[in-house]
Design a protein around this motif. Structure first.
Motif, PDB file in Angstrom:
ATOM      1  N   GLY A  63       0.817  -1.208   0.000  1.00  0.00           N
ATOM      2  CA  GLY A  63       0.000   0.000   0.000  1.00  0.00           C
ATOM      3  C   GLY A  63       0.850   1.257   0.000  1.00  0.00           C
ATOM      4  O   GLY A  63       0.510   2.253  -0.644  1.00  0.00           O
ATOM      5  N   GLY A  64       1.967   1.206   0.716  1.00  0.00           N
ATOM      6  CA  GLY A  64       2.888   2.338   0.718  1.00  0.00           C
ATOM      7  C   GLY A  64       3.519   2.561  -0.640  1.00  0.00           C
ATOM      8  O   GLY A  64       3.694   3.704  -1.082  1.00  0.00           O
ATOM      9  N   VAL A  65       3.865   1.473  -1.342  1.00  0.00           N
ATOM     10  CA  VAL A  65       4.457   1.592  -2.676  1.00  0.00           C
ATOM     11  C   VAL A  65       3.459   2.219  -3.646  1.00  0.00           C
ATOM     12  O   VAL A  65       3.818   3.082  -4.454  1.00  0.00           O
ATOM     13  N   VAL A  66       2.201   1.815  -3.560  1.00  0.00           N
ATOM     14  CA  VAL A  66       1.174   2.411  -4.425  1.00  0.00           C
ATOM     15  C   VAL A  66       1.047   3.903  -4.148  1.00  0.00           C
ATOM     16  O   VAL A  66       0.954   4.719  -5.076  1.00  0.00           O
ATOM     17  N   ALA A  67       1.061   4.291  -2.877  1.00  0.00           N
ATOM     18  CA  ALA A  67       0.980   5.715  -2.526  1.00  0.00           C
ATOM     19  C   ALA A  67       2.208   6.470  -3.014  1.00  0.00           C
ATOM     20  O   ALA A  67       2.110   7.632  -3.423  1.00  0.00           O
ATOM     21  N   ASP A  68       3.371   5.807  -2.979  1.00  0.00           N
ATOM     22  CA  ASP A  68       4.613   6.450  -3.416  1.00  0.00           C
ATOM     23  C   ASP A  68       4.605   6.759  -4.908  1.00  0.00           C
ATOM     24  O   ASP A  68       5.105   7.802  -5.340  1.00  0.00           O
ATOM     25  N   LEU A  69       4.059   5.841  -5.718  1.00  0.00           N
ATOM     26  CA  LEU A  69       4.291   5.881  -7.153  1.00  0.00           C
ATOM     27  C   LEU A  69       3.127   6.413  -7.985  1.00  0.00           C
ATOM     28  O   LEU A  69       3.341   6.846  -9.109  1.00  0.00           O
ATOM     29  N   PHE A  70       1.908   6.365  -7.468  1.00  0.00           N
ATOM     30  CA  PHE A  70       0.761   6.648  -8.319  1.00  0.00           C
ATOM     31  C   PHE A  70      -0.003   7.879  -7.857  1.00  0.00           C
ATOM     32  O   PHE A  70      -0.176   8.110  -6.663  1.00  0.00           O
ATOM     33  N   THR A  71      -0.472   8.640  -8.833  1.00  0.00           N
ATOM     34  CA  THR A  71      -1.299   9.805  -8.544  1.00  0.00           C
ATOM     35  C   THR A  71      -2.715   9.345  -8.186  1.00  0.00           C
ATOM     36  O   THR A  71      -3.071   8.180  -8.354  1.00  0.00           O
ATOM     37  N   THR A  72      -3.519  10.268  -7.711  1.00  0.00           N
ATOM     38  CA  THR A  72      -4.880   9.941  -7.309  1.00  0.00           C
ATOM     39  C   THR A  72      -5.658   9.274  -8.432  1.00  0.00           C
ATOM     40  O   THR A  72      -6.371   8.291  -8.220  1.00  0.00           O
ATOM     41  N   GLU A  73      -5.533   9.799  -9.653  1.00  0.00           N
ATOM     42  CA  GLU A  73      -6.302   9.276 -10.778  1.00  0.00           C
ATOM     43  C   GLU A  73      -5.869   7.879 -11.181  1.00  0.00           C
ATOM     44  O   GLU A  73      -6.625   7.133 -11.801  1.00  0.00           O
ATOM     45  N   GLN A  74      -4.641   7.486 -10.857  1.00  0.00           N
ATOM     46  CA  GLN A  74      -4.124   6.165 -11.214  1.00  0.00           C
ATOM     47  C   GLN A  74      -4.225   5.166 -10.063  1.00  0.00           C
ATOM     48  O   GLN A  74      -4.085   3.959 -10.276  1.00  0.00           O
ATOM     49  N   ARG A  75      -4.480   5.658  -8.875  1.00  0.00           N
ATOM     50  CA  ARG A  75      -4.325   4.833  -7.683  1.00  0.00           C
ATOM     51  C   ARG A  75      -5.369   3.729  -7.573  1.00  0.00           C
ATOM     52  O   ARG A  75      -5.096   2.653  -7.048  1.00  0.00           O
ATOM     53  N   GLY A  76      -6.576   3.970  -8.061  1.00  0.00           N
ATOM     54  CA  GLY A  76      -7.620   2.955  -7.972  1.00  0.00           C
ATOM     55  C   GLY A  76      -7.246   1.702  -8.740  1.00  0.00           C
ATOM     56  O   GLY A  76      -7.346   0.587  -8.223  1.00  0.00           O
ATOM     57  N   LEU A  77      -6.810   1.858  -9.994  1.00  0.00           N
ATOM     58  CA  LEU A  77      -6.402   0.710 -10.797  1.00  0.00           C
ATOM     59  C   LEU A  77      -5.178   0.034 -10.192  1.00  0.00           C
ATOM     60  O   LEU A  77      -5.097  -1.198 -10.155  1.00  0.00           O
ATOM     61  N   ALA A  78      -4.230   0.847  -9.697  1.00  0.00           N
ATOM     62  CA  ALA A  78      -3.017   0.279  -9.093  1.00  0.00           C
ATOM     63  C   ALA A  78      -3.365  -0.556  -7.864  1.00  0.00           C
ATOM     64  O   ALA A  78      -2.835  -1.663  -7.678  1.00  0.00           O
ATOM     65  N   MET A  79      -4.264  -0.059  -7.014  1.00  0.00           N
ATOM     66  CA  MET A  79      -4.650  -0.818  -5.827  1.00  0.00           C
ATOM     67  C   MET A  79      -5.442  -2.062  -6.207  1.00  0.00           C
ATOM     68  O   MET A  79      -5.366  -3.097  -5.536  1.00  0.00           O
ATOM     69  N   SER A  80      -6.188  -1.983  -7.305  1.00  0.00           N
ATOM     70  CA  SER A  80      -6.923  -3.150  -7.771  1.00  0.00           C
ATOM     71  C   SER A  80      -5.960  -4.257  -8.180  1.00  0.00           C
ATOM     72  O   SER A  80      -6.156  -5.436  -7.836  1.00  0.00           O
ATOM     73  N   VAL A  81      -4.908  -3.892  -8.905  1.00  0.00           N
ATOM     74  CA  VAL A  81      -3.894  -4.881  -9.303  1.00  0.00           C
ATOM     75  C   VAL A  81      -3.181  -5.423  -8.073  1.00  0.00           C
ATOM     76  O   VAL A  81      -2.937  -6.632  -7.955  1.00  0.00           O
ATOM     77  N   PHE A  82      -2.835  -4.536  -7.140  1.00  0.00           N
ATOM     78  CA  PHE A  82      -2.150  -4.968  -5.918  1.00  0.00           C
ATOM     79  C   PHE A  82      -3.034  -5.899  -5.082  1.00  0.00           C
ATOM     80  O   PHE A  82      -2.563  -6.899  -4.521  1.00  0.00           O
TER      81      PHE A  82
END
Length: 467
Positions: free
Chosen positions: A141-160
């Motif tokens: 979760g920290g890596v997703v917050a580090d690397l992705f903007t708000t608009e990208q974070r939903g898809l990134a967290m879905s993959v994670f």
């Protein structure tokens, strides 16, 4: 109690809404293009042993149903312990070092499980393996917050989130065949081999993503190169190097878990996760007992869940960030609020109780085996939407403490996942599969107002209880 050999074998706050920008460090870009989310086989390991419990107990001479359930769920007790240590350490010392060290612990105790002389030792080793395996979930979760903007974070967290959800489904399918063909100890040898390989890959190819750690490292290099002791990181405050601040960071998961926002969100996720693991520990037995499936084939009963997770993943990936964009445009100033993440969870939440009613009464009525398998399909769809949206909500609400926020959720859900399955066998014995699963359906139905309430009023609590 099982009496035949076949029956024995079947047992078995800093709260903010800002994103970390991509940073140019030493002429390199720290961003999603050059990084990857470190993974390990930890979620897979949590359930792969489930189909092999019966054979393990038979070989080790212990047929206690409680110890059999603990052999599966003890891994989750480790999940509930490790995050309190690894998550804050990843925010202080960086994600890469903490993840690599934890992965080594994970692999070593998989070897210990393969060599376990008795059931109590196996339970203890599984707990320690869970402690090591928890780092991949909580630092992610920290890596997703580090690397992705708000608009990208939903898809990134879905993959994670896909790994922690789909891994436990794939585990029993593989575990059943491994236990049947090679023996239960090879379940752990395979985990040790695959985990060791992935640990080496993480150590070689993974890079640090924590912006606070990266900026501090660059600041230290510039201090030496320029001989300027006054240079300080932009993330450092006057008291940031004090012992008090160190303890503040180390206790971040505890403070977040005690806040109303994280506590209530964690309680909802823990309820769903506990129900998921109750299914993991009982579904194979249901299909062996009611439909006469063998140990080898019983893992295939999770196919409905697996297909549901894939479908939910695709649906969330397509809809999640689009809904966020639509809600931002509707906002007067186009400003993003973390509560926007919860809109999609309200759509996914009803799938959970529907699934329990469908699955439970189809088994109770002894319908064709495909009917209860299809009945588990909606549960998986709902679980993906709830997990992905609610965890992303916590990441958006506490961006700089995202790892600690995910740790708080992981602790809560892990203990629920470890304890709730213990109630499964006596519940089904007393109520039957129909009313037993209906009870779970009503429980998850009552929890639906949680995301609805936070969607409407969560911003008040979030701003009042920051860390």
């Amino acid at each position: 109690m099982p009496k035949t050999k076949q029956e024995l074998e079947s047992r078995g706050n800093f709260s903010d809404d800002e994103d970390h920008p991509l940073m140019d460090l030493d002429n390199g870009i720290v961003g999603w293009e050059s990084q990857h989310d470190p993974e390990n086989p930890s979620p897979f390991s949590s359930s792969v042993f489930a189909p092999a419990v019966g054979r393990t107990q038979q070989e080790l001479g212990d047929t206690s149903s409680i110890l059999g359930s603990l052999a599966v769920t003890s891994y989750l007790f480790g999940y509930g312990t490790g995050p309190f240590l690894f998550s804050p350490l990843s925010e202080i010392y960086g994600r890469r070092f903490v993840l690599s060290a934890a992965n080594v612990i994970f692999v070593l105790f998989q070897v210990a499980c393969a060599l376990a002389p008795n059931m109590p030792a196996l339970i203890a080793f599984r707990t320690m393996a869970g402690i090591g395996g928890s780092a991949g979930l909580t630092t992610g979760g920290g890596v997703v917050a580090d690397l992705f903007t708000t608009e990208q974070r939903g898809l990134a967290m879905s993959v994670f989130t896909f790994g922690p959800l789909f891994g436990p489904v794939l585990g029993p399918i593989c575990g059943g065949f491994i236990a049947e063909r090679a023996g239960w100890r090879w379940v752990f040898w395979i985990l040790a081999i695959s985990g060791g390989l992935l640990t080496l890959l993480v150590m070689v190819f993974n890079r640090e993503t924590n912006p606070i750690v990266l900026i501090e490292r660059k600041t230290e290099r510039l201090r030496e190169e320029l001989q300027n002791a006054d240079l300080k990181s932009c993330y450092k405050t006057a008291n940031s190097e004090s012992k008090r601040n160190y303890h503040h960071n180390l206790l971040a998961p505890f403070r977040l878990l005690l806040s109303p926002v994280v506590f209530l969100i964690s309680a909802y996720i823990a309820t769903i996760y506990g129900c998921l693991y109750l299914l993991f520990t009982t579904v194979t037995h249901v299909f062996q007992d009611v439909y006469g499936w063998s140990t080898e084939l019983s893992g295939l009963s999770y196919i409905g869940l697996g297909l549901g997770f894939l479908t939910g993943q695709a649906a969330f990936g397509l809809l999640g960030d689009r809904i966020i964009g639509h809600l931002k445009r509707r906002n007067e100033d186009g400003h993003f609020e973390p509560e926007m993440r919860l809109a999609i969870s309200i759509l996914f939440a009803p799938f959970i109780p529907i699934s329990f009613f469908w699955y439970g009464w189809s088994v109770q009525s002894h319908t064709h085996w495909i009917i209860p398998i299809v009945g588990l399909f909606p549960f998986a769809i709902g679980a993906v939407g709830i997990f992905s949206s609610l965890q992303t909500y916590i990441v958006d609400s506490y961006t700089r403490h995202a790892a600690s926020g995910i740790a708080a959720i992981t602790v809560f859900r892990s203990f629920a996942g470890a304890l709730l399955p213990l109630a499964g066998p006596p519940m089904y014995a007393a109520l039957g599969y129909g009313w037993g699963n209906s009870l779970l359906g009503f429980l998850t139905l009552v929890m639906i107002p949680v995301p609805v309430g936070f969607y409407l009023f969560g911003w008040r609590l979030r701003r009042k209880f920051s860390i």
